[in-house]
Design a protein around this motif. Structure first.
Motif, PDB file in Angstrom:
ATOM      1  N   ASN A   1      37.255  49.204  41.442  1.00  0.00           N
ATOM      2  CA  ASN A   1      35.917  48.609  41.558  1.00  0.00           C
ATOM      3  C   ASN A   1      35.989  47.135  41.943  1.00  0.00           C
ATOM      4  O   ASN A   1      35.215  46.667  42.776  1.00  0.00           O
ATOM      5  CB  ASN A   1      35.132  48.769  40.253  1.00  0.00           C
ATOM      6  CG  ASN A   1      34.717  50.198  39.996  1.00  0.00           C
ATOM      7  OD1 ASN A   1      34.636  51.015  40.904  1.00  0.00           O
ATOM      8  ND2 ASN A   1      34.463  50.501  38.736  1.00  0.00           N
ATOM      9  N   ASN A   2      36.922  46.408  41.342  1.00  0.00           N
ATOM     10  CA  ASN A   2      37.080  44.992  41.671  1.00  0.00           C
ATOM     11  C   ASN A   2      37.534  44.809  43.117  1.00  0.00           C
ATOM     12  O   ASN A   2      37.035  43.925  43.826  1.00  0.00           O
ATOM     13  CB  ASN A   2      38.066  44.323  40.719  1.00  0.00           C
ATOM     14  CG  ASN A   2      37.518  44.192  39.317  1.00  0.00           C
ATOM     15  OD1 ASN A   2      36.306  44.248  39.086  1.00  0.00           O
ATOM     16  ND2 ASN A   2      38.404  44.032  38.360  1.00  0.00           N
TER      17      ASN A   2
ATOM     18  N   GLU B   1      37.061  46.902  45.575  1.00  0.00           N
ATOM     19  CA  GLU B   1      35.948  47.299  46.434  1.00  0.00           C
ATOM     20  C   GLU B   1      34.934  46.162  46.574  1.00  0.00           C
ATOM     21  O   GLU B   1      34.435  45.903  47.669  1.00  0.00           O
ATOM     22  CB  GLU B   1      35.274  48.544  45.859  1.00  0.00           C
ATOM     23  CG  GLU B   1      34.243  49.138  46.787  1.00  0.00           C
ATOM     24  CD  GLU B   1      33.729  50.466  46.266  1.00  0.00           C
ATOM     25  OE1 GLU B   1      32.814  50.442  45.411  1.00  0.00           O
ATOM     26  OE2 GLU B   1      34.260  51.493  46.705  1.00  0.00           O
ATOM     27  N   THR B   2      34.661  45.476  45.490  1.00  0.00           N
ATOM     28  CA  THR B   2      33.740  44.334  45.528  1.00  0.00           C
ATOM     29  C   THR B   2      34.274  43.242  46.436  1.00  0.00           C
ATOM     30  O   THR B   2      33.531  42.683  47.252  1.00  0.00           O
ATOM     31  CB  THR B   2      33.509  43.787  44.099  1.00  0.00           C
ATOM     32  OG1 THR B   2      32.936  44.827  43.313  1.00  0.00           O
ATOM     33  CG2 THR B   2      32.585  42.587  44.111  1.00  0.00           C
TER      34      THR B   2
ATOM     35  N   LEU C   1      33.941  44.508  50.100  1.00  0.00           N
ATOM     36  CA  LEU C   1      32.532  44.516  50.526  1.00  0.00           C
ATOM     37  C   LEU C   1      32.003  43.104  50.770  1.00  0.00           C
ATOM     38  O   LEU C   1      31.200  42.884  51.682  1.00  0.00           O
ATOM     39  CB  LEU C   1      31.660  45.222  49.490  1.00  0.00           C
ATOM     40  CG  LEU C   1      31.643  46.734  49.569  1.00  0.00           C
ATOM     41  CD1 LEU C   1      30.940  47.321  48.348  1.00  0.00           C
ATOM     42  CD2 LEU C   1      30.981  47.215  50.849  1.00  0.00           C
ATOM     43  N   ASN C   2      32.462  42.162  49.970  1.00  0.00           N
ATOM     44  CA  ASN C   2      32.029  40.770  50.151  1.00  0.00           C
ATOM     45  C   ASN C   2      32.509  40.173  51.467  1.00  0.00           C
ATOM     46  O   ASN C   2      31.987  39.155  51.915  1.00  0.00           O
ATOM     47  CB  ASN C   2      32.482  39.905  48.977  1.00  0.00           C
ATOM     48  CG  ASN C   2      31.679  40.173  47.730  1.00  0.00           C
ATOM     49  OD1 ASN C   2      30.570  40.700  47.777  1.00  0.00           O
ATOM     50  ND2 ASN C   2      32.247  39.826  46.585  1.00  0.00           N
TER      51      ASN C   2
ATOM     52  N   SER D   1      40.226  40.215  53.013  1.00  0.00           N
ATOM     53  CA  SER D   1      40.185  40.704  51.632  1.00  0.00           C
ATOM     54  C   SER D   1      41.461  40.317  50.888  1.00  0.00           C
ATOM     55  O   SER D   1      41.413  39.834  49.753  1.00  0.00           O
ATOM     56  CB  SER D   1      40.012  42.225  51.609  1.00  0.00           C
ATOM     57  OG  SER D   1      38.815  42.597  52.238  1.00  0.00           O
TER      58      SER D   1
END
Length: 128
Positions: free
Chosen positions: A6-7, A9-10, A13-14, A99
């Motif tokens: 989840n981290n 992915e965040t 996405l950012n 990323s």
């Protein structure tokens, strides 16, 4: 591991611009998932390397991690039937590197990993 995913992915996405999110939403999710898959390599290898730690400056572990990350990137390129020099390929690489750079700004071990991956892409740039 789900919190790590989840981290990651965040973070990924950012790195995606709002314009791309709006204009190409059908591509964003699978590409973000693919980048997250690449970025989980150190965690996957950690499980395989019982003697390794999360200190990626360990030379053997770092080399293997970069190798696996590059293999995963190549798998994604093959699956999407693209190349690093295509528009889509360049987008994927840019998103991946941005990323990874963002993550590297938070940790010394990720910074070492980023530098090793960056060397690989710097050598590829000379081939295009």
């Amino acid at each position: 591991m789900s919190e790590v995913i989840n981290n990651l992915e965040t973070v990924v996405l950012n790195q995606v611009s709002p314009e791309i999110m709006e204009s190409e939403p059908q591509f964003v999710e699978p590409i973000v998932s693919s980048i997250v898959y690449i970025l989980t390599a150190p965690f996957d290898l950690k499980d395989a390397y019982e003697h390794a730690t999360y200190d990626y400056t360990n030379g053997e572990f770092e080399v293997e991690t970069v190798k696996v990350m590059n293999e995963r990137l190549q798998q994604i390129m093959n699956t999407l039937e693209t190349t690093p020099s295509s528009k889509l390929g360049k987008f994927i690489i840019k998103l991946y590197m941005n990323s990874l750079s963002e993550i590297a700004s938070t940790s010394e071990s990720w910074k070492h990993l980023y530098n090793e991956v960056h060397k690989v892409f710097a050598s590829l740039d000379n081939k295009f």
